[in-house]
Design an enzyme around this catalytic site. Structure first.
Site: not given
Ligand code: PLP
Length: 472
Positions: A85, A137-138, A228, A271, A396, A463
């Site tokens: 933990y 970016f969303t 980012d 990614k 997009r 979306f």
């Protein structure tokens, strides 16, 4: 002693194709469906490719997020993940990997990128602040607005032009940034959000020169630079190819320098980092990190695992090192995307150029000029491509762009695209050939594709779950 072959073989002018720097050890069968089955499946999914069942998909190019194939080393790491933990060894392995590869000392582990964005936005943004960025970016913009901020797009104009061949369409327009600072004052801008290899622009890179200039300008005004860094490996590859002074540097060196021009980063590890789940917020300032950890323990989990299990952190630590271990990895990754893009360009299909790092973006406005913007051309094109061949891409465009918070009208983005995103280490060139043939077939039959209208429109991030029906 004379060499048997090496010396005589010198001077060959043959250029060699690249090949993937891995071989396949495990496979997952995929199933081809009939056109009738796909027509039923897309109707059932409300013409939204996000709502299809993956077992009804043949080649899945919805996203490169969490869809990578892990290496044998990463799978081995899953077995030895430390599930303590508190203070797990796998956490410290992850801290070490982030420090070595990205250069940030403070690590806040999250379950994925948006949780890191949430925490960053909550600790830095006050009501009425402005957050400039190189295209939205969303989820990033959602969290900035949720924290009371206003996103301001300061990307160069070329990014909005699908035909521009600018080598760094992800660059910040420094004049736009200066203008914003003059208009609202630096104290209303807690940070600039700089995305590497800008997703919504078609996977387009930022140059090192631009990153450096942006960092200097922001620091003159006391504005933080938050990267980012979700797709920084792809960005590093483009810098190596297109910015001459970096031609002989390794991807690992370029990565580190990109991060040097920032005060911290949010990362979706699904990614570049080659794992199926995970993410992190990384910072340089220990005081800010303290504030972030206070939110981490409330929203995600204890500060030494946040949103991940020990095995997830172990696989992630290994993925981070693997992604920059040799340049061959990213050469093959971007090379495969380019391969698909070039096939489409040769066939005259309008796509965003230069071909981006993580996917090929079809220009739906140009392919379906007969469909008005508010009948969602990219949404319709993605659905038609699925029906044609079982290839799943995603919209997009106007659906992703959402509505203006004040007027309630659609945001009308200049780019109306279908993204065919290539998962890392998953598909072969033959899958790319089939994809290209499928796209070409739909483009040739484009007059048969009609517009769509909403039957269900979620209030935010619409979306993902929106449903549609054909008009007429
Ligand atoms: C550039 C960028 N930032 C942030 C995110 C959000 O990450 P996640 O999906 O892990 O929450 C994504 C995901 O697609 C992304 O592409």
């Amino acid at each position: 002693m004379r060499q048997w072959y090496g010396v005589r073989a010198k001077g060959s002018r043959m250029t060699r194709s690249w090949a993937e720097p891995w071989k396949i050890k495990v496979v997952e069968p995929i199933r081809m469906t009939t056109k009738q089955e796909r027509i039923a499946a897309i109707a059932e999914a409300g013409y939204n490719t996000f709502l299809l069942r993956s077992e009804d998909v043949y080649i899945d190019l919805l996203t490169d997020s969490g869809t990578s194939a892990m290496s044998d080393q990463q799978w081995a790491g899953m077995m030895i993940g430390d599930e303590a933990y508190a203070g797990a060894k796998s956490y410290y392995n992850l801290v070490g990997a982030v420090e070595d590869v990205y250069g940030y000392e403070e690590l806040i582990p999250t379950h994925q990128g948006r949780a890191a964005e949430h925490i960053l936005s909550q600790i830095l943004i006050k009501d009425g602040d402005y957050v400039p960025g190189n295209m939205y970016f969303t989820t990033t913009r959602f969290h900035q607005e949720y924290a009371g901020g206003k996103f301001v797009d300061v990307i160069i104009d070329e990014a909005h032009d699908p035909t521009s061949l600018h080598p760094f369409k992800g660059n910040i327009d420094l004049d736009k940034l200066r203008k914003l600072i003059d208009e609202v004052g630096a104290d209303k801008i807690p940070y600039i959000s700089v995305e590497s290899n800008v997703n919504m622009a078609g996977g387009q890179p930022v140059s090192m020169a631009n990153l450096k200039a942006t960092y200097e300008l922001c620091h003159q005004h006391g504005i933080l630079v938050m990267l980012d860094a979700t797709r920084t490996v792809d960005n590093a590859w483009f810098i190596k190819q297109r910015e001459e002074v970096y031609a002989d540097k390794s991807i690992a060196e370029i990565m580190r320098e990109i991060c040097d021009y920032s005060d911290g980063a949010t990362v979706s590890s699904k990614k570049d980092n080659l794992v199926n789940i995970g993410g992190f917020l990384a910072l340089r300032d220990p005081e800010l990190a303290k504030q972030a950890r206070a939110l981490l323990v409330a929203f995600e989990g204890l500060h030494t695992y946040g949103g991940m299990s020990g095995r997830d952190m172990e696989a992630l630590a290994r993925g981070i090192r693997e992604m920059v271990e040799t340049d061959d990895h990213v050469r093959a990754r971007v090379g495969q995307v380019e391969y698909l893009g070039n096939k489409l360009v040769e066939a005259g299909v309008p796509i965003i150029r230069p071909v981006g790092g993580h996917g090929v973006f079809l220009n739906a406005k140009a392919i379906l000029p007969h469909i008005p913007h508010d009948e969602f051309p990219a949404q319709a094109l993605a659905a038609a491509l699925y029906v044609e061949s079982g290839v799943r891409g995603m919209e997009r465009g106007i659906v992703s762009a959402g509505r203006n918070k004040v007027t309630g009208n659609h945001n009308y983005p200049k780019l109306e695209l279908v993204r065919l995103t290539i998962p890392r280490r998953v598909y072969t060139q033959a899958h790319m050939d089939v994809t290209a043939e499928s796209v070409i077939e739909v483009v040739e039959n484009s007059a048969a594709v009609g517009g769509l209208r909403f039957t269900y429109e979620p209030e935010s991030l619409r979306f993902f779950q929106a449903r549609f029906e054909p008009i007429g």
